[in-house]
Design a protein around this motif. Structure first.
Motif, PDB file in Angstrom:
ATOM      1  N   ALA A 241      -1.793   4.408 -11.287  1.00 60.95           N
ATOM      2  CA  ALA A 241      -1.239   4.376  -9.931  1.00 60.95           C
ATOM      3  C   ALA A 241      -2.336   4.475  -8.882  1.00 60.95           C
ATOM      4  CB  ALA A 241      -0.234   5.521  -9.764  1.00 60.95           C
ATOM      5  N   ARG A 242      -3.344   5.274  -9.160  1.00 60.70           N
ATOM      6  CA  ARG A 242      -4.443   5.405  -8.201  1.00 60.70           C
ATOM      7  C   ARG A 242      -5.255   4.114  -8.121  1.00 60.70           C
ATOM      8  NH1 ARG A 242      -6.492  11.550  -9.745  1.00 60.70           N
ATOM      9  NH2 ARG A 242      -4.936  12.661  -8.452  1.00 60.70           N
ATOM     10  N   PHE A 243      -5.508   3.497  -9.281  1.00 58.44           N
ATOM     11  CA  PHE A 243      -6.235   2.227  -9.266  1.00 58.44           C
ATOM     12  C   PHE A 243      -5.464   1.165  -8.490  1.00 58.44           C
ATOM     13  CE2 PHE A 243      -8.203   3.569 -13.539  1.00 58.44           C
ATOM     14  CZ  PHE A 243      -9.224   4.234 -12.870  1.00 58.44           C
TER      15      PHE A 243
ATOM     16  N   VAL B 219       1.874  14.694 -21.358  1.00 60.34           N
ATOM     17  CA  VAL B 219       0.967  15.063 -20.260  1.00 60.34           C
ATOM     18  C   VAL B 219      -0.172  14.046 -20.156  1.00 60.34           C
ATOM     19  CG1 VAL B 219      -0.700  16.777 -19.456  1.00 60.34           C
ATOM     20  CG2 VAL B 219       1.526  17.505 -20.314  1.00 60.34           C
ATOM     21  N   GLN B 220      -0.729  13.670 -21.312  1.00 60.87           N
ATOM     22  CA  GLN B 220      -1.790  12.670 -21.301  1.00 60.87           C
ATOM     23  C   GLN B 220      -1.281  11.327 -20.777  1.00 60.87           C
ATOM     24  OE1 GLN B 220      -3.283  12.574 -25.297  1.00 60.87           O
ATOM     25  NE2 GLN B 220      -4.427  14.489 -25.100  1.00 60.87           N
ATOM     26  N   THR B 221      -0.083  10.955 -21.192  1.00 57.43           N
ATOM     27  CA  THR B 221       0.502   9.705 -20.694  1.00 57.43           C
ATOM     28  C   THR B 221       0.709   9.780 -19.185  1.00 57.43           C
ATOM     29  OG1 THR B 221       1.629   9.367 -22.800  1.00 57.43           O
ATOM     30  CG2 THR B 221       2.448   8.125 -20.909  1.00 57.43           C
ATOM     31  N   ALA B 222       1.190  10.931 -18.730  1.00 56.06           N
ATOM     32  CA  ALA B 222       1.395  11.091 -17.290  1.00 56.06           C
ATOM     33  C   ALA B 222       0.072  11.017 -16.538  1.00 56.06           C
ATOM     34  CB  ALA B 222       2.086  12.428 -17.018  1.00 56.06           C
ATOM     35  N   THR B 223      -0.994  11.582 -17.135  1.00 59.42           N
ATOM     36  CA  THR B 223      -2.317  11.496 -16.507  1.00 59.42           C
ATOM     37  C   THR B 223      -2.777  10.047 -16.408  1.00 59.42           C
ATOM     38  OG1 THR B 223      -2.906  13.668 -17.401  1.00 59.42           O
ATOM     39  CG2 THR B 223      -4.718  12.259 -16.660  1.00 59.42           C
ATOM     40  N   SER B 224      -2.538   9.273 -17.492  1.00 64.28           N
ATOM     41  CA  SER B 224      -2.889   7.849 -17.456  1.00 64.28           C
ATOM     42  C   SER B 224      -2.077   7.117 -16.394  1.00 64.28           C
ATOM     43  CB  SER B 224      -2.642   7.216 -18.834  1.00 64.28           C
ATOM     44  OG  SER B 224      -3.447   7.842 -19.816  1.00 64.28           O
ATOM     45  N   HIS B 225      -0.806   7.467 -16.271  1.00 67.89           N
ATOM     46  CA  HIS B 225       0.027   6.846 -15.237  1.00 67.89           C
ATOM     47  C   HIS B 225      -0.521   7.138 -13.842  1.00 67.89           C
ATOM     48  CE1 HIS B 225       3.773   6.607 -18.088  1.00 67.89           C
ATOM     49  NE2 HIS B 225       2.837   5.708 -18.364  1.00 67.89           N
ATOM     50  N   ILE B 226      -1.025   8.355 -13.674  1.00 73.79           N
ATOM     51  CA  ILE B 226      -1.610   8.706 -12.373  1.00 73.79           C
ATOM     52  C   ILE B 226      -2.848   7.859 -12.107  1.00 73.79           C
ATOM     53  CG2 ILE B 226      -2.787  10.539 -11.086  1.00 73.79           C
ATOM     54  CD1 ILE B 226      -0.914  12.537 -12.409  1.00 73.79           C
ATOM     55  N   ASP B 227      -3.698   7.725 -13.155  1.00 71.54           N
ATOM     56  CA  ASP B 227      -4.907   6.910 -12.987  1.00 71.54           C
ATOM     57  C   ASP B 227      -4.547   5.468 -12.642  1.00 71.54           C
ATOM     58  OD1 ASP B 227      -6.466   9.093 -13.548  1.00 71.54           O
ATOM     59  OD2 ASP B 227      -6.679   8.615 -15.686  1.00 71.54           O
TER      60      ASP B 227
ATOM     61  N   GLN C  91       4.801   9.956  -7.542  1.00 73.89           N
ATOM     62  CA  GLN C  91       5.768   9.982  -8.630  1.00 73.89           C
ATOM     63  C   GLN C  91       5.086  10.318  -9.953  1.00 73.89           C
ATOM     64  OE1 GLN C  91       7.841   6.304  -9.149  1.00 73.89           O
ATOM     65  NE2 GLN C  91       9.045   7.000 -10.910  1.00 73.89           N
ATOM     66  N   ALA C  92       3.961   9.708 -10.227  1.00 67.01           N
ATOM     67  CA  ALA C  92       3.242   9.978 -11.471  1.00 67.01           C
ATOM     68  C   ALA C  92       2.760  11.422 -11.528  1.00 67.01           C
ATOM     69  CB  ALA C  92       2.071   9.023 -11.612  1.00 67.01           C
ATOM     70  N   GLU C  93       2.315  11.958 -10.422  1.00 67.98           N
ATOM     71  CA  GLU C  93       1.882  13.356 -10.396  1.00 67.98           C
ATOM     72  C   GLU C  93       3.055  14.298 -10.644  1.00 67.98           C
ATOM     73  OE1 GLU C  93       0.025  13.655  -6.623  1.00 67.98           O
ATOM     74  OE2 GLU C  93      -1.956  13.005  -7.345  1.00 67.98           O
ATOM     75  N   SER C  94       4.236  13.976 -10.098  1.00 70.69           N
ATOM     76  CA  SER C  94       5.430  14.785 -10.357  1.00 70.69           C
ATOM     77  C   SER C  94       5.814  14.755 -11.830  1.00 70.69           C
ATOM     78  CB  SER C  94       6.589  14.276  -9.487  1.00 70.69           C
ATOM     79  OG  SER C  94       7.768  15.003  -9.759  1.00 70.69           O
ATOM     80  N   GLU C  95       5.760  13.582 -12.446  1.00 64.53           N
ATOM     81  CA  GLU C  95       6.058  13.476 -13.867  1.00 64.53           C
ATOM     82  C   GLU C  95       5.070  14.282 -14.694  1.00 64.53           C
ATOM     83  OE1 GLU C  95       5.970   9.329 -14.627  1.00 64.53           O
ATOM     84  OE2 GLU C  95       7.942   8.923 -13.753  1.00 64.53           O
ATOM     85  N   LYS C  96       3.845  14.302 -14.263  1.00 61.93           N
ATOM     86  CA  LYS C  96       2.854  15.092 -15.001  1.00 61.93           C
ATOM     87  C   LYS C  96       3.175  16.580 -14.913  1.00 61.93           C
ATOM     88  CE  LYS C  96      -2.061  16.118 -15.343  1.00 61.93           C
ATOM     89  NZ  LYS C  96      -3.413  15.912 -14.784  1.00 61.93           N
ATOM     90  N   ARG C  97       3.578  17.023 -13.748  1.00 60.94           N
ATOM     91  CA  ARG C  97       3.933  18.440 -13.611  1.00 60.94           C
ATOM     92  C   ARG C  97       5.110  18.793 -14.526  1.00 60.94           C
ATOM     93  NH1 ARG C  97       2.582  17.331  -8.141  1.00 60.94           N
ATOM     94  NH2 ARG C  97       4.766  16.854  -7.642  1.00 60.94           N
TER      95      ARG C  97
ATOM     96  N   LEU D 200       0.834  -1.207   0.000  1.00 59.90           N
ATOM     97  CA  LEU D 200       0.000   0.000   0.000  1.00 59.90           C
ATOM     98  C   LEU D 200       0.863   1.250   0.000  1.00 59.90           C
ATOM     99  CD1 LEU D 200      -2.692   1.452   0.185  1.00 59.90           C
ATOM    100  CD2 LEU D 200      -2.654   1.091   2.667  1.00 59.90           C
ATOM    101  N   LYS D 201       1.942   1.268   0.799  1.00 64.37           N
ATOM    102  CA  LYS D 201       2.834   2.433   0.825  1.00 64.37           C
ATOM    103  C   LYS D 201       3.492   2.640  -0.533  1.00 64.37           C
ATOM    104  CE  LYS D 201       3.904   2.047   5.758  1.00 64.37           C
ATOM    105  NZ  LYS D 201       4.970   1.780   6.769  1.00 64.37           N
ATOM    106  N   GLN D 202       3.901   1.551  -1.175  1.00 64.93           N
ATOM    107  CA  GLN D 202       4.531   1.649  -2.487  1.00 64.93           C
ATOM    108  C   GLN D 202       3.560   2.232  -3.512  1.00 64.93           C
ATOM    109  OE1 GLN D 202       5.630  -2.091  -4.152  1.00 64.93           O
ATOM    110  NE2 GLN D 202       6.728  -1.221  -5.893  1.00 64.93           N
ATOM    111  N   LYS D 203       2.345   1.767  -3.497  1.00 60.49           N
ATOM    112  CA  LYS D 203       1.359   2.248  -4.474  1.00 60.49           C
ATOM    113  C   LYS D 203       1.044   3.725  -4.240  1.00 60.49           C
ATOM    114  CE  LYS D 203       0.774  -1.639  -6.683  1.00 60.49           C
ATOM    115  NZ  LYS D 203       1.699  -2.488  -5.925  1.00 60.49           N
ATOM    116  N   ARG D 204       0.989   4.152  -3.020  1.00 64.81           N
ATOM    117  CA  ARG D 204       0.756   5.570  -2.747  1.00 64.81           C
ATOM    118  C   ARG D 204       1.938   6.411  -3.218  1.00 64.81           C
ATOM    119  NH1 ARG D 204      -1.831   4.947   3.367  1.00 64.81           N
ATOM    120  NH2 ARG D 204      -3.969   4.423   2.689  1.00 64.81           N
ATOM    121  N   ALA D 205       3.171   5.900  -3.054  1.00 64.28           N
ATOM    122  CA  ALA D 205       4.346   6.629  -3.534  1.00 64.28           C
ATOM    123  C   ALA D 205       4.338   6.718  -5.054  1.00 64.28           C
ATOM    124  CB  ALA D 205       5.617   5.930  -3.052  1.00 64.28           C
TER     125      ALA D 205
END
Length: 449
Positions: A235-237, A225-233, A119-125, A110-115
Motif C-alpha cells: 500500500a505504501r509503494f 501479521v507478516q501478511t498484513a505487514t506486506s500489505h502495508i508495504d 486499512q492495511a495498518e488496521s488489519e495488522k493491528r 492518491l487519496k485512495q492509496k493513502r486510505a
C-alpha cells in the motif's frame, strides 16, 4: 651583292667568336690565379639572424555559441493547465514551479492509496491482537497439559497403592486372616484406580491435541501479521507511486537557467509524453559551449586541456580565454573534421547561444625557441636546409625543424644564433655561390655628394 653580304656576315661572326673565346680564356686564367670580386657575378640576398621567440601550433576555426544544456519540457500527465508561472526570458532556479496541472483522477487515486495504507495498518493491528490471543491459548493449553500430567502421576500413585493393598488383603484372605468382603472391596478400589489412571491418560492426549491446535493458531496469527505487514508495504509503494504521479502535476525547472520558449497557456489540455505539445524550452545560462570542427591536418594535435581563445564578432572582437573541454576523438566521416567543444563560464550572461565566434586553439607551444623566417627553409629530398652566408659565399646547412606558426619556424639543430640566414629564395642558391647582403633601407650607404 648578296654573296658579298653573306661573306661579310660570316666574317663578323668569326671575329665575335674569337673575341668570346679570348674572354673565356682570360676568365679561366683569372679564376686559376685566385680571381678578384669583379671577375664573378655576386647575387644580392636578404638575410636575417635567428631569433628567440615563442612558437605555437594553432588552428583557427569558426564556430558558434551553444547552451551547455537545452531541455524541452513536456507534460508527464494529461490534464488541464491550472496556472502558468514562467515566461520567456525568465531566470528560474532548479525545482522552481513553471506551471501547475489539474488532474482530478490522479488526486483521487492518491487519496485512495493513502486510505489503503490506513486499512492495511488496521488489519495488522487486528492480526497482532490475534497473536496475543493465540499466545494466551497456547499458554492455557500448556497449563492444561501440565495439570493432566500431574493427575497422571496422582492416578499412578493411587493405582500403585491399591494394587499393593489388594495384594496384602489377598494374602491375608488366603491365610484366613481377612474376610472375603474386604478383599472384594479392595479389588473394586484397585479397579477404580486403574480406570481413573486410564481416564487421565486419555485426557493427556486430548490436552496435547488442544495445545497443538493452539500453537497452530499462534503460527497462523503470526503469519497473518507478516501478511498484513506486506500489505502495508504494498500500500505504501502504491501510495508513493500515486504521490510521484501527483508530483507531475507541477511542472518544475530541471536546472538553473533561462526560459527561451513558452508554448502553453492556462486551460490548455496537455498530452502525456514527448509526442504531446511542448510546454517550455529552458537553457542553462551559467555555462556555454563553443563547438568547432577542427580540420584533419590539425586534428591529431588537439586534445582536452589545450588553450583556446574565443573571439566574438558581435562584441567588436572581444576575446575570452578558455580551454578545450572535450573532443569527439574520431573525425566526422563526411566533413573530415574533429568536433571540439570549449566550455566557458557565463556568470554575467554576456555569452548568448547563437552568437558567431572564432576560436583559436593552441595545441602546442615552445617558449624561447630559436627561430628563423619560414621562408628561409628549403625542403629537398625529404631533408630541410637553410642557406648561411659565410665569407661572401652561400653555404647549405641541413637543419632539424620544430614547430612552425606559418611565419617563423623553430630550429632544433643545425644553425646557431648570430649566423646570417638567407631569408628568401634560398633554394635558388648553389652551395659556394658568391652572395652579398642587401642592407636594410635604414642602413644603406649614402652616396657621396
Amino acid at each position: 651583292m648578296r654573296v658579298r653580304f653573306a661573306e661579310a656576315s660570316l666574317a663578323v661572326l668569326g671575329v665575335l667568336a674569337l673575341l668570346n673565346a679570348g674572354c673565356r680564356k682570360h676568365a679561366g686564367e683569372v679564376a686559376s690565379k685566385g680571381g678578384t670580386a669583379e671577375s664573378s657575378p655576386v647575387t644580392r640576398v636578404a638575410t636575417a639572424t635567428p631569433e628567440r621567440a615563442t612558437v605555437r601550433r594553432t588552428t583557427e576555426e569558426p564556430g558558434q555559441i551553444e547552451a551547455a544544456e537545452t531541455t524541452p519540457i513536456y507534460a508527464k500527465l494529461g490534464g488541464y493547465v491550472e496556472s502558468v508561472a514562467a515566461d520567456i526570458g525568465d531566470k528560474v532556479k532548479k525545482g522552481q514551479v513553471l506551471a501547475v496541472l489539474r488532474v482530478p483522477e490522479t488526486e483521487a487515486d492518491l487519496k485512495q492509496k493513502r486510505a489503503m495504507i490506513e486499512q492495511a495498518e488496521s488489519e495488522k493491528r487486528q492480526d497482532e491482537a490475534s497473536v496475543d490471543v493465540a499466545q494466551a491459548g497456547v499458554a492455557s493449553a500448556e497449563a492444561k497439559v501440565a495439570e493432566i500430567q500431574a493427575g497422571i502421576r496422582r492416578a499412578d500413585a493411587d493405582f500403585a497403592r491399591w494394587r499393593a493393598e489388594f495384594a496384602r488383603i489377598e494374602q491375608l484372605f488366603r491365610e484366613r486372616a481377612q474376610t472375603g468382603s474386604l478383599l472384594d472391596e479392595t479389588e473394586n478400589k484397585l479397579k477404580a484406580a486403574e480406570a481413573t489412571r486410564e481416564e487421565v491418560r486419555a485426557q493427556v492426549k486430548s490436552a496435547e491435541a488442544a495445545l497443538a491446535e493452539a500453537k497452530a493458531h499462534l503460527v497462523k496469527a503470526r503469519s497473518d501479521v507478516q501478511t498484513a505487514t506486506s500489505h502495508i508495504d504494498v500500500a505504501r509503494f502504491e501510495a508513493e507511486h500515486a504521490e510521484a504521479m501527483a508530483g507531475y502535476m507541477k511542472i518544475r525547472a530541471p536546472f538553473d537557467g533561462v526560459i527561451t520558449r513558452r508554448a502553453v497557456d492556462t486551460g490548455h489540455l496537455t498530452t502525456p509524453g514527448a509526442s504531446g505539445e511542448l510546454l517550455f524550452i529552458i537553457v542553462r545560462s551559467d555555462i556555454v559551449t563553443i563547438t568547432v570542427g577542427v580540420p584533419e591536418n590539425d586534428a591529431p594535435y588537439v586534445n582536452p586541456g589545450d588553450r583556446a581563445l574565443v573571439r566574438l564578432q558581435a562584441m567588436e572582437g572581444k576575446t575570452f580565454q578558455g580551454e578545450v573541454t572535450r573532443t569527439a576523438w574520431a573525425l566526422d566521416a563526411t566533413t573530415r573534421t574533429l568536433q571540439t567543444e570549449i566550455d566557458l563560464p557565463n556568470a554575467d550572461d554576456v555569452l548568448r547561444p547563437g552568437l558567431y565566434a572564432y576560436v583559436t586553439i593552441v595545441s602546442e607551444e615552445h617558449k624561447d625557441a630559436l627561430t628563423v623566417p619560414a621562408t628561409a627553409i628549403v625542403a629537398e629530398g625529404g631533408r630541410n636546409f637553410c642557406v648561411i652566408v659565410e665569407g661572401g659565399h652561400a653555404t647549405r646547412r641541413e637543419v632539424k625543424l620544430g614547430l612552425s606558426d606559418g611565419k617563423r619556424t623553430e630550429i632544433v639543430s643545425g644553425i646557431r644564433e648570430g649566423e646570417l640566414v638567407v631569408e628568401a629564395n634560398a633554394g635558388s642558391l648553389a652551395d659556394g655561390q658568391s652572395v652579398g647582403r642587401i642592407e636594410p633601407p635604414g642602413q644603406a650607404t649614402r652616396p657621396k655628394s
